[in-house]
Scaffold this motif. Structure first.
Motif, PDB file in Angstrom:
ATOM      1  N   LEU A  28      -4.850 -18.409   6.547  1.00 13.46           N
ATOM      2  CA  LEU A  28      -6.188 -18.333   7.141  1.00 13.46           C
ATOM      3  C   LEU A  28      -6.922 -17.116   6.556  1.00 13.46           C
ATOM      4  O   LEU A  28      -8.087 -17.205   6.135  1.00 13.46           O
ATOM      5  N   ILE A  29      -6.240 -15.987   6.505  1.00 10.90           N
ATOM      6  CA  ILE A  29      -6.847 -14.764   5.963  1.00 10.90           C
ATOM      7  C   ILE A  29      -7.080 -14.932   4.458  1.00 10.90           C
ATOM      8  O   ILE A  29      -8.136 -14.558   3.926  1.00 10.90           O
ATOM      9  N   GLU A  30      -6.112 -15.531   3.795  1.00  9.86           N
ATOM     10  CA  GLU A  30      -6.250 -15.801   2.351  1.00  9.86           C
ATOM     11  C   GLU A  30      -7.497 -16.656   2.096  1.00  9.86           C
ATOM     12  O   GLU A  30      -8.305 -16.373   1.190  1.00  9.86           O
ATOM     13  N   ALA A  31      -7.697 -17.691   2.900  1.00 15.21           N
ATOM     14  CA  ALA A  31      -8.843 -18.592   2.716  1.00 15.21           C
ATOM     15  C   ALA A  31     -10.160 -17.874   2.999  1.00 15.21           C
ATOM     16  O   ALA A  31     -11.155 -18.073   2.307  1.00 15.21           O
ATOM     17  N   HIS A  32     -10.150 -17.020   4.011  1.00 12.74           N
ATOM     18  CA  HIS A  32     -11.357 -16.245   4.337  1.00 12.74           C
ATOM     19  C   HIS A  32     -11.814 -15.441   3.118  1.00 12.74           C
ATOM     20  O   HIS A  32     -12.993 -15.451   2.754  1.00 12.74           O
ATOM     21  N   PHE A  33     -10.868 -14.774   2.465  1.00 10.57           N
ATOM     22  CA  PHE A  33     -11.230 -13.958   1.305  1.00 10.57           C
ATOM     23  C   PHE A  33     -11.569 -14.820   0.092  1.00 10.57           C
ATOM     24  O   PHE A  33     -12.538 -14.563  -0.613  1.00 10.57           O
ATOM     25  N   LEU A  34     -10.771 -15.854  -0.147  1.00  6.73           N
ATOM     26  CA  LEU A  34     -10.990 -16.666  -1.348  1.00  6.73           C
ATOM     27  C   LEU A  34     -12.330 -17.385  -1.331  1.00  6.73           C
ATOM     28  O   LEU A  34     -13.011 -17.466  -2.353  1.00  6.73           O
ATOM     29  N   PHE A  35     -12.689 -17.926  -0.174  1.00  5.69           N
ATOM     30  CA  PHE A  35     -13.853 -18.820  -0.118  1.00  5.69           C
ATOM     31  C   PHE A  35     -15.026 -18.216   0.644  1.00  5.69           C
ATOM     32  O   PHE A  35     -16.011 -18.903   0.883  1.00  5.69           O
ATOM     33  N   ASP A  36     -14.905 -16.949   1.027  1.00  2.00           N
ATOM     34  CA  ASP A  36     -15.991 -16.244   1.694  1.00  2.00           C
ATOM     35  C   ASP A  36     -16.478 -17.011   2.926  1.00  2.00           C
ATOM     36  O   ASP A  36     -17.674 -17.201   3.122  1.00  2.00           O
ATOM     37  N   LEU A  37     -15.545 -17.495   3.732  1.00  2.00           N
ATOM     38  CA  LEU A  37     -15.881 -18.220   4.960  1.00  2.00           C
ATOM     39  C   LEU A  37     -15.511 -17.367   6.170  1.00  2.00           C
ATOM     40  O   LEU A  37     -14.433 -16.763   6.190  1.00  2.00           O
ATOM     41  N   PRO A  38     -16.381 -17.320   7.180  1.00  2.43           N
ATOM     42  CA  PRO A  38     -16.017 -16.597   8.402  1.00  2.43           C
ATOM     43  C   PRO A  38     -14.858 -17.313   9.115  1.00  2.43           C
ATOM     44  O   PRO A  38     -14.674 -18.528   8.956  1.00  2.43           O
ATOM     45  N   TYR A  39     -14.118 -16.558   9.905  1.00  2.00           N
ATOM     46  CA  TYR A  39     -12.920 -17.133  10.533  1.00  2.00           C
ATOM     47  C   TYR A  39     -13.239 -18.292  11.467  1.00  2.00           C
ATOM     48  O   TYR A  39     -12.434 -19.208  11.606  1.00  2.00           O
ATOM     49  N   ASP A  40     -14.406 -18.262  12.107  1.00  4.49           N
ATOM     50  CA  ASP A  40     -14.702 -19.353  13.044  1.00  4.49           C
ATOM     51  C   ASP A  40     -15.044 -20.656  12.314  1.00  4.49           C
ATOM     52  O   ASP A  40     -15.273 -21.675  12.953  1.00  4.49           O
ATOM     53  N   ARG A  41     -15.073 -20.611  10.982  1.00  2.75           N
ATOM     54  CA  ARG A  41     -15.292 -21.856  10.238  1.00  2.75           C
ATOM     55  C   ARG A  41     -14.047 -22.267   9.446  1.00  2.75           C
ATOM     56  O   ARG A  41     -14.124 -23.055   8.512  1.00  2.75           O
ATOM     57  N   ILE A  42     -12.912 -21.716   9.834  1.00  2.00           N
ATOM     58  CA  ILE A  42     -11.637 -22.150   9.243  1.00  2.00           C
ATOM     59  C   ILE A  42     -10.707 -22.566  10.388  1.00  2.00           C
ATOM     60  O   ILE A  42     -10.419 -21.772  11.288  1.00  2.00           O
ATOM     61  N   GLU A  43     -10.279 -23.797  10.344  1.00  2.00           N
ATOM     62  CA  GLU A  43      -9.454 -24.347  11.421  1.00  2.00           C
ATOM     63  C   GLU A  43      -8.066 -24.661  10.871  1.00  2.00           C
ATOM     64  O   GLU A  43      -7.917 -24.988   9.695  1.00  2.00           O
ATOM     65  N   VAL A  44      -7.075 -24.562  11.731  1.00  2.00           N
ATOM     66  CA  VAL A  44      -5.714 -24.938  11.352  1.00  2.00           C
ATOM     67  C   VAL A  44      -5.291 -26.135  12.185  1.00  2.00           C
ATOM     68  O   VAL A  44      -5.472 -26.127  13.410  1.00  2.00           O
TER      69      VAL A  44
END
Ligand code: NAD
Ligand code: MG
Length: 355
Positions: free
Chosen positions: A189-205
């Motif tokens: 989740l943290i990796e994706a936040h940095f890689l794709f410049d997405l805020p955490y509330d827009r990344i779901e697991v």
């Protein structure tokens, strides 16, 4: 020709990368490194342990495949990004701990991060050339690991051996335990936040037991795209090393006739608290992800060594985060200090747990 430096050559990713490199004339292995196992003769330049940036300096590769496990991979990640050398990145811990340094370094260095982590390789492919405003959210899938469906009460006595029996992926011991605790998905989740410049509330697991769907992207018009394929790390390794050509691999195309089960459900964050801990550390920012990662490395090593019960892994991580202030770090040296401090605290907490 692409000159490849392979760091972590003796590991699960490293061995599969060697297979991909062997199969392609246009990939030349110029340097290889491992942590402790001898690798003489594997590549023209080899190194066992020590400062891997020295090896990279000597080799001058076109692409660095960073398949080291843990925080130890961070200097190599920064080395590649600062110089604009392509970085095929399996070592997610370096982005978790050092994302605040790595992403600006990618910008100034002008290089690329080609994710090797399967979910991030999938997301990279789904997001490539999309206008950011069209993207609603990213969904990362998790197999759920060997303990999927168990309640917290059923996790008290699980052994390292049971944790190492992963249902869909065959990986190194640290990431396999991370998959069992769901910390792997937290790190991702943290990796994706940095890689794709997405805020955490827009990344779901989401839990997806068969690991056929690697990631999905939802767009603003209500459509979603999924990346599907059999779970085999040679696909994302090959994608990263042969980018943008997308060379062939020995992996079969999906056979829908034999029945593919695409089942999704929400993760159980009470039984698997590591996911929420990682999300909170990511949202807190600063060096909280670095501290989370360090504490997790200490706790997982202790669990594998029978010195810590499974359910104490999240406890050690949570209590380490509670004991340390996590201001932002502005250099690798500061991060290394923070990592060391977190390890000291986590080790003390680990010793205090009676097994
Ligand atoms: P592994 O334990 O099988 O291999 C780790 C490799 O790193 C070994 O070659 C080891 O010698 C080397 N290493 C360890 N410490 C080192 C150090 N200080 N200096 C130099 N080399 C060192 O691990 P793995 O499963 O191959 O995972 C490697 C990385 O890839 C991890 O960050 C993991 O999260 C990530 N990853 C792995 C998979 C997978 O399927 N295995 C999938 C996605 C992401
Ligand atoms: Mg993954």
């Amino acid at each position: 020709m692409k000159r490849v430096a392979l760091l972590g050559a003796t590991g699960s990713i490293g061995r599969q990368a060697l297979e991909i490199i062997d199969a392609h004339r246009e990939l030349e292995l110029v340097a290889a490194a491992s942590g402790s196992q001898g690798i003489d003769g594997l590549a023209p330049l080899t190194q066992v342990g020590g400062d891997l940036t020295e090896l990279l300096e000597r080799a001058g590769p076109d692409v660095v495949l960073n398949a080291v496990v843990g925080f130890a991979g961070l200097p190599a990640t920064l080395w590649a990004l600062e110089r604009g050398v392509d970085l095929a990145l399996a070592n997610k811990e370096s982005l978790v701990a050092g994302g605040n340094l790595a992403i600006p370094a990618r910008k100034t260095g002008g290089g690329r991060i080609l994710p090797v982590d399967s979910e991030h390789s999938a997301a990279f492919q789904l997001l490539e050339n999309r206008a950011p405003e069209t993207v609603d959210s990213l969904v990362l899938t998790a197999s759920g690991g060997p303990f999927r469906g168990r309640s917290r009460a059923d996790l008290g006595n699980v052994t390292p051996r049971e944790a190492l029996e992963h249902p869909t992926w065959n990986m190194g011991p640290k990431i396999t335990v991370d998959s069992a605790t769901l910390m792997n998905k937290g790190l991702e989740l943290i990796e994706a936040h940095f890689l794709f410049d997405l805020p955490y509330d827009r990344i779901e697991v989401v839990i997806h037991p068969t690991s056929v769907v690697h990631a999905l992207v939802r767009f603003r018009d209500g459509a979603a795209l999924a990346h599907v394929g059999y779970p085999d790390m040679r696909v994302p390794i090959s994608f990263a090393l042969t980018y943008p050509e997308r060379a062939g691999t020995p992996i079969p195309a999906l056979d829908f006739g034999s029945g593919l089960i695409l089942e999704f459900s929400a993760p159980d964050e009470y039984a698997f608290p590591c996911l929420a801990l990682a999300r909170a550390a990511g949202e807190a920012g600063g060096t909280a992800p670095c501290v989370l990662n360090a504490a997790n490395e200490v706790a997982v090593a202790a669990f594998l060594d029978d010195r810590l019960p499974f359910l104490a892994i999240p406890d050690v991580v949570e209590r380490t985060l509670a004991q340390i202030d996590c201001p932002p770090a502005s250099s690798l040296e500061e991060l290394v200090e923070m990592d060391a401090e977190a390890r000291r605290v986590a080790s003390t907490l680990t010793r205090a747990v009676v097994t």
